[in-house]
Every structure is written in C-alpha cells, then in structure tokens.
Design an enzyme around this catalytic site. Sequence first.
Site, PDB file in Angstrom:
ATOM      1  CG  HIS A 132      -1.729   1.283   1.300  1.00  0.00           C
ATOM      2  ND1 HIS A 132      -2.925   1.409   0.628  1.00  0.00           N
ATOM      3  CD2 HIS A 132      -1.516   2.467   1.909  1.00  0.00           C
ATOM      4  CE1 HIS A 132      -3.410   2.624   0.837  1.00  0.00           C
ATOM      5  NE2 HIS A 132      -2.566   3.292   1.610  1.00  0.00           N
ATOM      6  CG  ASP A 145     -12.084   4.445   5.208  1.00  0.00           C
ATOM      7  OD1 ASP A 145     -11.639   5.325   5.962  1.00  0.00           O
ATOM      8  OD2 ASP A 145     -11.714   4.313   4.022  1.00  0.00           O
ATOM      9  NE  ARG A 181     -10.449  11.497   8.100  1.00  0.00           N
ATOM     10  CZ  ARG A 181      -9.539  10.641   7.622  1.00  0.00           C
ATOM     11  NH1 ARG A 181      -9.894   9.423   7.246  1.00  0.00           N
ATOM     12  NH2 ARG A 181      -8.281  10.985   7.523  1.00  0.00           N
ATOM     13  CB  SER A 218      -8.833   5.966   6.947  1.00  0.00           C
ATOM     14  OG  SER A 218      -9.051   5.976   5.573  1.00  0.00           O
ATOM     15  CE  LYS A 272      -8.873   2.889   2.339  1.00  0.00           C
ATOM     16  NZ  LYS A 272      -9.238   4.184   2.829  1.00  0.00           N
TER      17      LYS A 272
HETATM   18  N1  URA Z   1      -5.734   7.481   2.552  1.00  0.00           N
HETATM   19  C1  URA Z   1      -6.760   6.816   3.132  1.00  0.00           C
HETATM   20  O1  URA Z   1      -7.162   5.750   2.681  1.00  0.00           O
HETATM   21  N2  URA Z   1      -7.314   7.380   4.229  1.00  0.00           N
HETATM   22  C2  URA Z   1      -6.890   8.535   4.768  1.00  0.00           C
HETATM   23  O2  URA Z   1      -7.437   8.968   5.755  1.00  0.00           O
HETATM   24  C3  URA Z   1      -5.835   9.209   4.142  1.00  0.00           C
HETATM   25  C4  URA Z   1      -5.260   8.656   3.023  1.00  0.00           C
END
Ligand code: URA
Length: 448
Positions: A106, A184, A191, A206, A210
């Site tokens: 990631h 999320d 947000r 967040s 995932k």
């Molecule tokens: N990427 C994400 O998936 N979430 C965040 O809060 C910031 C960057």
Amino acid sequence: MLAPEKRVDRRLRRRYGLTGNGGAARSGSPVLEAIELKKRGGELSEGLIQEVIEGYTTEAVPDYQMSALLMAIFIRGMGYGETLALTAAMARSGARYSFPECVDKHSTGGVGDKISLTSLPIVAACGAPVAKLSGRGLGTTGGTVDKLEAIPGFSVALSEERFRRQVEGVGLAIVEAGEVAPADKAIYALRDATGTVDSLPLIGSSIVSKKAATGAGHLLYDVKQGSGAFMKSTEEARELASLLVRLSNDSGIQASALITDMDEPLGSAIGNALEVRESVRFLRGEGTPADLSEMARVVAARLLELKGIGDAEGAVERALSSGAAFEKLREFVAAQGGDAEALEDLPVSGDVREVTTPRPGHVVEFGALGVGRAALALGAGREKKGERVDPGVGVEVLVKTGDRVEEGQPVARIYGSRNAGRAEELIRSSLKVSDEPTRRPPVILGSL
Ligand code: URA
C-alpha cells in the site's frame, strides 16, 4: 445534506436518540455519548465505537453528529486502543476477504508512483501470490486502477470467483476496491468536507481498515514523504508508518513499512499510459531512472522477505533478468481481458511539446507537487471523484535533481493539449536550477 428524520426508521431513531427534542435526545444515544466523552478528552470504549460506526453505516447516525465527533477526535486525538477499535469496526462494516497466503503493498500516494505495476509482477513471478484491491487517483495522486485501464480491454471488475481463480492460477490479480470498509468510505468523504482529514488516528484507521478487509496475510506500506505527498516531514511519515505497522500486526497482518521520498516524481513518467509504458521498459530491462529501478527492486524484495522467501534480492534479479517478471505482467494483463501485445507500444497523445530551461546550472529541485498539478491540468487525473481521466496525456520529466543542464535544454515533455500552457507554467515553476551542484537525494529514507 442528509435528512435523517426522513429516512431513519423509528427503532433506529430511538436507539440513536433522534427524538427531535434537543437535550432529551442525549440519553441512550451512543453517538451523543461519544461526542460528550471525546470533546472533554475522554476515552471511547470499543463497544461505543462499534455502535457509532454501525449507526453511521446504517444511516441512523446523521452526518452532522458524525462531523461533530470527527472534529472532537481531530482536536482531542485518540489513544492506540481507540484507534485499533475504530479500525476493526470500519473493517467489519462491509465485504471481507481472506487471502492469508498473499502479499500486498500500500502506497500513501504520490506523483508517478508506478511501484505496484513494477514490483508486483516480480513478486508473483517469484511465487508470492498477490490479491490486490486498488483505487482510482484523486488530485495529484495517481491510482493503479486508472493506470491499468490505459491498457486496451483491461477490466478491473472481476467477480469474486474469477478474482480468486486468477490469484490461484496466475498469482496476480488486481481489481477495483468496491465495498470494502464502506464506513471508511463515508467517513472519509465527511472528513474531506469538514477539515478533519489530517488526523493521524483517523488516517491510520482509515488505511488499515481497508487492508484488514482485503485480507492479505503479508503487507508492505510505502509511506511517502515530501512536497508531493500527504506527509510533508520525515517525523510525520515515520509516525504514520509505525502506526500502520502496529495496527496491521494487531489486526492479524504481518506488516512492515518503507519511508520513501516524494519531493520529486518517481521515475520520469506521470500519466496513465505513460506510466504503464515506463513500467514495461523497466520490466524488460530497458533504461529507466535509478529511483524507479531501486524502489521497485526494494519493494519486491521486502515483500518476498515478508512471505519468507529466502535470498529475496537474488530472486528479484533473476525474475527481472530472465524476463519472468515481464512475462508475468503479460499473463496478468491477458487474464483480465487486456491486450498484452499493446503493452509494448501503448498509445499516448500525439500532441507533444517540450519545456526547456532558461538557464544553465544544476537541478536542485523538480517539485513533485507542481509536476503532478501539470499532469492533472492536462487531464491525467481528476479533481473530483467520478471525473473521467484521459489515459494518453501526462508529463515526462527528462532531468532529475542533481543533473547538470544547459540553457535551452529540454527538461520535460508535455503530452496533450488541454491546459497545455498552464501545464508548461507549472512545470517551469517546479524546476529550480542553481549554480551550485547538489547531490541526488536517496529515494528510500527509512524503514521499519
Ligand atoms: N488514505 C486513506 O485511505 N485514508 C486517509 O485517511 C488518508 C489517506
């Protein structure tokens, strides 16, 4: 704006205290209890966090209450236990997969970041299977899904069964992240609209929610730091990296992290088809910039180490020099309906113009943010979710920090005509040339 009174059923309204009579609503409402606690710096219990997330996912908690809670969290912060509970609650909010044998990576996002396209075929060729859910780009940050869709015929929408079969058969499958962690997704949008994005516990939970829902057993984070990244300083990047690794390990994922530079674009290509072309050149052993070549190799080796494959660096070199990694890319592209023959020469815009430097000297900066904005102006990315991208446009940088340049030398190539003048200005103002020579900075700044 949501209208909860209209769409929340009576049972949920009672449970979440939406009685329409102000203060009386407070008793028995998990979200109000959470707001009250957090605004005074208290700690939210795991159960309370679960109830709030469940309530928000089922639309029983309205946006205005969730916004108040997010702002309280933004100001007061969250302890590690609360952050882990939020991660788990968001991961549970939608579809969950389990690929314990697979590796995944990631990136926190950057300009010209094509490390998934370059490192994952290598690891798959070395026998480490990859089941990846990827996203689309937003702003100056590119997305792997957009890059793959620059290949004619390539589909990022596979059924779960076909996805699993491809992971087993080919060892590499990448699809668009759909309904993982829907809580999320909704909270992130909120947000974005309420100035609560840049909160470490909210970012950490967040990202990891995932990843936990995606279910890969071994995970490498690439936390970018610099002008083109979310994290501007090394301290911030290190703090995020260590939170991501800890949250992942406590969610049952074996994880580690790299901290890498994003002060200048990675490699030379920025734009979807251009980045696939550069990835193909790398996998075929043709010349590519040193930063890209180093990052792709290091990420691949770290993934193999996480999977427990011995002599990881040697395995990476063999996969590249034998052509196995490039063959794996072709096999993966064909399995997802893409034209593997087209990889050798993907179409890009024929509208090409060069940007030159007005003075001789040494490149001391070629800012990722400015170059990313130029590619965005040309149509390579999207300002808002849902916008279409043009696969054939973008920018190629022809010099890197530390290079010597002569007056009038081309420093970048622009592909595409939309806002090309603006793109040229952005590129010119991103390039700093000095009389003093400077060293090329390292691309890998740290690891944990
Ligand atoms: N990427 C994400 O998936 N979430 C965040 O809060 C910031 C960057």
